[in-house]
Write a protein that holds these residues in place. Structure first.
Motif, PDB file in Angstrom:
ATOM      1  N   THR A 212     116.587  -4.065   7.022  1.00 59.15           N
ATOM      2  CA  THR A 212     115.223  -3.790   7.506  1.00 59.15           C
ATOM      3  C   THR A 212     114.991  -2.283   7.441  1.00 59.15           C
ATOM      4  OG1 THR A 212     115.321  -5.714   8.952  1.00 59.15           O
ATOM      5  CG2 THR A 212     113.627  -4.099   9.454  1.00 59.15           C
ATOM      6  N   GLU A 213     113.925  -1.912   6.744  1.00 59.27           N
ATOM      7  CA  GLU A 213     113.668  -0.482   6.512  1.00 59.27           C
ATOM      8  C   GLU A 213     113.192   0.224   7.775  1.00 59.27           C
ATOM      9  OE1 GLU A 213     110.826   0.872   3.445  1.00 59.27           O
ATOM     10  OE2 GLU A 213     112.344   0.158   2.010  1.00 59.27           O
ATOM     11  N   GLU A 214     113.694   1.431   7.983  1.00 58.20           N
ATOM     12  CA  GLU A 214     113.288   2.233   9.152  1.00 58.20           C
ATOM     13  C   GLU A 214     111.821   2.674   9.019  1.00 58.20           C
ATOM     14  OE1 GLU A 214     115.105   4.041  11.720  1.00 58.20           O
ATOM     15  OE2 GLU A 214     117.195   3.559  11.252  1.00 58.20           O
ATOM     16  N   GLN A 215     111.177   2.938  10.163  1.00 53.03           N
ATOM     17  CA  GLN A 215     109.822   3.511  10.159  1.00 53.03           C
ATOM     18  C   GLN A 215     109.796   4.668  11.149  1.00 53.03           C
ATOM     19  OE1 GLN A 215     106.437   1.014  10.304  1.00 53.03           O
ATOM     20  NE2 GLN A 215     107.512  -0.837   9.740  1.00 53.03           N
ATOM     21  N   LYS A 216     108.777   5.500  11.046  1.00 57.40           N
ATOM     22  CA  LYS A 216     108.642   6.594  12.031  1.00 57.40           C
ATOM     23  C   LYS A 216     107.732   6.091  13.145  1.00 57.40           C
ATOM     24  CE  LYS A 216     109.490  11.001   9.855  1.00 57.40           C
ATOM     25  NZ  LYS A 216     109.220  11.350   8.481  1.00 57.40           N
ATOM     26  N   LEU A 217     108.315   5.698  14.267  1.00 59.90           N
ATOM     27  CA  LEU A 217     107.497   5.124  15.349  1.00 59.90           C
ATOM     28  C   LEU A 217     107.952   5.675  16.688  1.00 59.90           C
ATOM     29  CD1 LEU A 217     107.545   1.314  14.416  1.00 59.90           C
ATOM     30  CD2 LEU A 217     105.551   2.817  14.346  1.00 59.90           C
ATOM     31  N   ASN A 218     106.978   5.850  17.562  1.00 59.89           N
ATOM     32  CA  ASN A 218     107.318   6.200  18.945  1.00 59.89           C
ATOM     33  C   ASN A 218     106.770   5.071  19.822  1.00 59.89           C
ATOM     34  OD1 ASN A 218     107.592   7.096  21.501  1.00 59.89           O
ATOM     35  ND2 ASN A 218     106.443   9.011  21.241  1.00 59.89           N
ATOM     36  N   GLY A 234     118.650 -15.895  13.761  1.00 57.94           N
ATOM     37  CA  GLY A 234     118.266 -14.762  14.612  1.00 57.94           C
ATOM     38  C   GLY A 234     118.504 -13.410  13.953  1.00 57.94           C
ATOM     39  N   GLY A 235     119.023 -13.402  12.737  1.00 56.06           N
ATOM     40  CA  GLY A 235     119.349 -12.143  12.054  1.00 56.06           C
ATOM     41  C   GLY A 235     118.130 -11.257  11.819  1.00 56.06           C
ATOM     42  N   SER A 236     117.027 -11.847  11.369  1.00 50.76           N
ATOM     43  CA  SER A 236     115.823 -11.054  11.081  1.00 50.76           C
ATOM     44  C   SER A 236     115.291 -10.407  12.351  1.00 50.76           C
ATOM     45  CB  SER A 236     114.726 -11.943  10.476  1.00 50.76           C
ATOM     46  OG  SER A 236     115.192 -12.597   9.336  1.00 50.76           O
ATOM     47  N   VAL A 237     115.205 -11.193  13.424  1.00 48.11           N
ATOM     48  CA  VAL A 237     114.689 -10.659  14.695  1.00 48.11           C
ATOM     49  C   VAL A 237     115.641  -9.601  15.239  1.00 48.11           C
ATOM     50  CG1 VAL A 237     114.281 -11.243  17.114  1.00 48.11           C
ATOM     51  CG2 VAL A 237     113.271 -12.645  15.322  1.00 48.11           C
ATOM     52  N   ALA A 238     116.953  -9.846  15.145  1.00 51.67           N
ATOM     53  CA  ALA A 238     117.928  -8.892  15.696  1.00 51.67           C
ATOM     54  C   ALA A 238     117.817  -7.528  15.014  1.00 51.67           C
ATOM     55  CB  ALA A 238     119.346  -9.451  15.553  1.00 51.67           C
ATOM     56  N   LYS A 239     117.716  -7.521  13.691  1.00 50.16           N
ATOM     57  CA  LYS A 239     117.594  -6.244  12.963  1.00 50.16           C
ATOM     58  C   LYS A 239     116.340  -5.495  13.409  1.00 50.16           C
ATOM     59  CE  LYS A 239     120.920  -6.269   9.805  1.00 50.16           C
ATOM     60  NZ  LYS A 239     121.967  -5.269   9.726  1.00 50.16           N
ATOM     61  N   CYS A 240     115.269  -6.236  13.560  1.00 50.25           N
ATOM     62  CA  CYS A 240     113.986  -5.667  13.951  1.00 50.25           C
ATOM     63  C   CYS A 240     114.065  -5.142  15.396  1.00 50.25           C
ATOM     64  CB  CYS A 240     112.953  -6.775  13.813  1.00 50.25           C
ATOM     65  SG  CYS A 240     111.287  -6.269  14.030  1.00 50.25           S
ATOM     66  N   ALA A 241     114.664  -5.926  16.290  1.00 45.71           N
ATOM     67  CA  ALA A 241     114.758  -5.546  17.712  1.00 45.71           C
ATOM     68  C   ALA A 241     115.577  -4.269  17.878  1.00 45.71           C
ATOM     69  CB  ALA A 241     115.378  -6.687  18.513  1.00 45.71           C
ATOM     70  N   GLU A 242     116.649  -4.120  17.092  1.00 46.94           N
ATOM     71  CA  GLU A 242     117.482  -2.906  17.186  1.00 46.94           C
ATOM     72  C   GLU A 242     116.627  -1.662  16.914  1.00 46.94           C
ATOM     73  OE1 GLU A 242     120.676  -3.443  14.431  1.00 46.94           O
ATOM     74  OE2 GLU A 242     121.652  -4.939  15.722  1.00 46.94           O
ATOM     75  N   MET A 269     120.422 -12.124  19.276  1.00 42.50           N
ATOM     76  CA  MET A 269     119.154 -11.458  19.551  1.00 42.50           C
ATOM     77  C   MET A 269     119.219 -10.692  20.876  1.00 42.50           C
ATOM     78  SD  MET A 269     116.884 -14.627  18.203  1.00 42.50           S
ATOM     79  CE  MET A 269     115.420 -14.263  19.089  1.00 42.50           C
ATOM     80  N   THR A 270     119.860 -11.299  21.870  1.00 44.71           N
ATOM     81  CA  THR A 270     119.983 -10.637  23.172  1.00 44.71           C
ATOM     82  C   THR A 270     120.813  -9.358  23.016  1.00 44.71           C
ATOM     83  OG1 THR A 270     119.840 -12.777  24.240  1.00 44.71           O
ATOM     84  CG2 THR A 270     120.690 -10.992  25.583  1.00 44.71           C
ATOM     85  N   ALA A 271     121.900  -9.443  22.251  1.00 42.65           N
ATOM     86  CA  ALA A 271     122.758  -8.263  22.036  1.00 42.65           C
ATOM     87  C   ALA A 271     121.993  -7.153  21.333  1.00 42.65           C
ATOM     88  CB  ALA A 271     123.991  -8.661  21.227  1.00 42.65           C
ATOM     89  N   ALA A 272     120.987  -7.533  20.550  1.00 43.25           N
ATOM     90  CA  ALA A 272     120.198  -6.536  19.815  1.00 43.25           C
ATOM     91  C   ALA A 272     119.065  -5.966  20.671  1.00 43.25           C
ATOM     92  CB  ALA A 272     119.624  -7.159  18.547  1.00 43.25           C
ATOM     93  N   GLY A 273     118.900  -6.491  21.903  1.00 46.90           N
ATOM     94  CA  GLY A 273     117.895  -5.922  22.797  1.00 46.90           C
ATOM     95  C   GLY A 273     116.703  -6.815  23.080  1.00 46.90           C
TER      96      GLY A 273
END
Ligand code: R5P
Length: 303
Positions: A212-218, A234-242, A269-273
């Protein structure tokens, strides 16, 4: 070739409850004021299904409700059996398939792969199904593989209403984990009246590895709600949640229509936040908080 298969509402309606979807079928029948037909299914010791229709569907319009969550192939075959028997007995058959398995296999991504959704389309028609209604099909182009009329309703506005009513969202941002769900997250954000963003996700088609590509977000002080058609591993959601956590989101909520939740998806997913997980009842689980029966009933009522 497409057929003109408009529903004949002058016929008596019945809703047949496939073994995988008793609750949604009962809800649909109740909303439509239609009779609920019983279907009995037993398993032989070797795993074969034996299905028996307990109500006479002759000359009736029948909506057979059968979701194709795991075991997908068993549920699919039960649907074939029920549809074949009912159409053979003169019923005008609509297949209501809240979760349409195999919808991700809608093209030959790698040489030799089978367009499995096209095979399902062919088989449904051959057992007498005259139209298909589903919920949040993986991609709209999958509908084009059907030679019978096929329609996908979206549970996304209901998910958004649930989020709005049940989470005290602070300055929320709706997030799609990939470009494939961009239109879904836009519809979700329209209900919340919030901003939305889509991440760029790539998946290695051989290993399944996700980037999942990084973005500049606050996102400090902003709750993030991830919206997708399905959560499988849950892999897609976990990467995004991190990433959302890294950008400062105090709370991350994951919402989807089809909560398959396989292979320890919730723990990942929980481990990813991820703080909360919500799905509809197309795939029954402890996360099924949103009922799609009114949505499907609405489709029939507006025909
Ligand atoms: C893929 O494009 C789908 O929309 C979902 O994002 C994906 O199927 C979810 O799978 P998983 O939970 O295994 O990452």
């Amino acid at each position: 070739m497409k057929e003109n298969n408009n529903l004949d509402l002058s016929k008596d309606w019945i809703v047949a409850a496939g073994p995988a979807s008793l609750d949604i079928a009962a809800g649909l029948a109740s909303k439509l004021g239609a009779k609920l037909a019983k279907v009995e299914s037993i398993d032989f010791p070797d795993g074969e299904s034996k299905v028996k229709i307990l109500d006479e569907p002759r000359n009736k319009s029948v909506a057979i409700v059968q979701s194709l969550y795991p075991p997908q192939d068993k549920h699919l075959f039960q649907l074939f059996l029920i549809a074949h028997k009912m159409s053979e007995d003169g019923a005008d058959v609509t297949a209501v398939v809240p979760y349409l398995a195999y919808a991700r296999q809608d093209k030959e991504f790698l040489r030799g792969e089978i367009v499995s959704l096209g095979v399902i389309s062919h088989l449904l028609r051959s057992v007498g199904v005259r139209r298909l209604v589903t919920v949040d099909i993986h991609s709209a182009q999958g509908l084009g593989l059907f030679s019978i009329p096929a329609y996908s309703c979206s549970a996304v506005p209901l998910l958004a209403e649930y989020a709005s009513a049940n989470f005290n969202l602070r300055n929320p941002i709706a997030v799609s984990p990939d470009f494939g769900s961009s239109s879904r997250v836009e519809a979700f954000a329209a209900v919340l009246k919030s901003e939305y963003i889509s991440f760029k996700k790539t998946r290695d088609r051989t290993t399944g590895e996700i980037v999942t590509e990084e973005q500049k977000l606050n996102l400090r002080g902003r709750d993030a709600v991830i919206v997708d058609d399905m959560i499988s591993t849950g892999g897609s959601v976990a990467k995004c949640a991190e990433l959302l956590k890294k950008y400062g989101a105090p709370r991350v909520i994951a919402m989807c229509t089809h909560g398959l939740m396989v292979g320890g998806a919730a723990d990942k997913m929980t481990a990813a936040g991820v703080d909360e997980i919500v799905a509809s009842n197309t795939v029954p689980s402890r996360y099924s908080k949103v009922d799609v029966a009114p949505l499907i009933a609405n489709y029939f009522q507006t025909l």
